[in-house]
Write a protein that holds these residues in place. Sequence first.
Motif, short mmCIF file in Angstrom:
data_model
loop_
_atom_site.label_atom_id
_atom_site.label_comp_id
_atom_site.label_asym_id
_atom_site.label_seq_id
_atom_site.Cartn_x
_atom_site.Cartn_y
_atom_site.Cartn_z
N ARG A 34 25.61 12.65 2.15
CA ARG A 34 25.95 13.09 3.51
C ARG A 34 24.71 12.94 4.37
N VAL A 35 24.75 11.95 5.28
CA VAL A 35 23.55 11.58 6.04
C VAL A 35 23.68 11.98 7.50
N ILE A 36 22.60 12.50 8.04
CA ILE A 36 22.57 12.78 9.48
C ILE A 36 21.30 12.16 10.07
N LEU A 37 21.50 11.36 11.09
CA LEU A 37 20.37 10.78 11.83
C LEU A 37 20.02 11.73 12.95
N ILE A 38 18.80 12.21 12.98
CA ILE A 38 18.37 13.08 14.07
C ILE A 38 17.42 12.28 14.96
N CYS A 39 17.89 12.06 16.18
CA CYS A 39 17.20 11.21 17.15
C CYS A 39 16.33 12.08 18.05
N LEU A 40 15.06 11.74 18.15
CA LEU A 40 14.16 12.48 19.05
C LEU A 40 14.16 11.85 20.44
N LEU A 41 14.83 12.53 21.35
CA LEU A 41 14.92 12.03 22.73
C LEU A 41 13.58 12.16 23.44
N LYS A 42 13.28 11.32 24.45
CA LYS A 42 14.18 10.27 24.85
C LYS A 42 13.92 8.97 24.10
N GLY A 43 12.68 8.81 23.69
CA GLY A 43 12.22 7.51 23.18
C GLY A 43 13.09 6.86 22.11
N ALA A 44 13.58 7.69 21.17
CA ALA A 44 14.27 7.12 20.01
C ALA A 44 15.73 6.77 20.27
N SER A 52 21.92 3.24 13.60
CA SER A 52 23.17 3.82 13.08
C SER A 52 24.23 2.74 12.94
N ARG A 53 24.24 1.79 13.89
CA ARG A 53 25.24 0.73 13.84
C ARG A 53 24.89 -0.37 12.85
N ALA A 54 23.62 -0.38 12.42
CA ALA A 54 23.20 -1.34 11.39
C ALA A 54 23.46 -0.77 10.00
N MET A 55 23.93 0.48 9.95
CA MET A 55 24.20 1.11 8.65
C MET A 55 25.68 0.98 8.32
N SER A 56 25.96 0.70 7.06
CA SER A 56 27.35 0.46 6.65
C SER A 56 27.94 1.69 5.96
N ILE A 57 27.21 2.81 5.97
CA ILE A 57 27.74 4.05 5.39
C ILE A 57 27.98 5.04 6.53
N PRO A 58 28.85 6.03 6.31
CA PRO A 58 29.10 7.00 7.39
C PRO A 58 27.84 7.82 7.65
N VAL A 59 27.48 7.95 8.92
CA VAL A 59 26.35 8.82 9.28
C VAL A 59 26.74 9.68 10.47
N ARG A 60 26.18 10.86 10.52
CA ARG A 60 26.34 11.71 11.69
C ARG A 60 25.11 11.55 12.58
N MET A 61 25.27 11.96 13.84
CA MET A 61 24.16 11.86 14.79
C MET A 61 23.87 13.24 15.39
N GLU A 62 22.61 13.54 15.52
CA GLU A 62 22.16 14.73 16.26
C GLU A 62 21.00 14.30 17.15
N PHE A 63 20.75 15.10 18.15
CA PHE A 63 19.69 14.77 19.11
C PHE A 63 18.81 15.98 19.33
N MET A 64 17.51 15.74 19.39
CA MET A 64 16.57 16.82 19.67
C MET A 64 15.60 16.37 20.75
N VAL A 65 15.03 17.34 21.44
CA VAL A 65 13.94 17.04 22.37
C VAL A 65 12.73 17.86 21.95
N ALA A 66 11.62 17.16 21.74
CA ALA A 66 10.36 17.83 21.43
C ALA A 66 9.32 17.28 22.39
N SER A 67 8.58 18.12 23.03
CA SER A 67 7.53 17.61 23.91
C SER A 67 6.21 18.29 23.61
#
Length: 180
Positions: A34-44, A52-67
């Motif tokens: 069970r995979v979750i990609l956590i994207c650090l906004l905004k850059g990522a 995520s679209r280059a991956m052929s397995i199901p993944v979830r997405m989450e977003f965080m902001v750290a400054s």
Amino acid sequence: MHEDIKSVLITEEQIKKRVQEMGEQLSKEYAGKRVILICLLKGAAFFACDLSRAMSIPVRMEFMVASSYGDGTTTSGSVAVRLDVKDDIAGMHVLLVDDIIDTGLTFARVKTLLETKKPASIKTVAMCDKEDRRQNGLEADYVGFTIPDEFVVGYGLDYAGDYRNLPFIGVLKPSVYARA
Ligand code: PRP
Ligand code: MG
């Protein structure tokens, strides 16, 4: 090429090829998990969505902001999380995704915070790595490109909020930041 760019460091084609390779590698290594990609906004944002679209397995997405606190040109060494993940990540395999690792402080801080949420594992993924700038010895688990310590923009990387949408990674002309 854009008029503010001195030279192209990584072309759009090179980025696409590398993202595809990374996606395939991660899909193999994380198959059945069970995979979750956590994207650090905004850059990522750009890299994480493409990955995520280059991956052929199901993944979830989450977003965080750290400054990092500071004046915007230098890092203060203190990183604040301004937007946290929404869903429960306990038991999930986390891939923490960023556009670039510089000092390493952002990844270190966010990783420490995410560990308290009891994921099954956390690994770091960065499109670019400015190894020479590291302040904490952090090594990313997956790196797209190791790059020299130059002022780069594009593919999510900004200068004062601009240039993120360039499809390549390029070195900014010094005359651009001399204006500021
Ligand atoms: C940049 C970059 C990384 C971080 C890397 O983000 O996108 O997230 O700095 O630096 P570090 O390794 O020294 O911590 P920034 O905080 O500028 O915000 P942005 O992603 O919104 O551009
Ligand atoms: Mg960032």
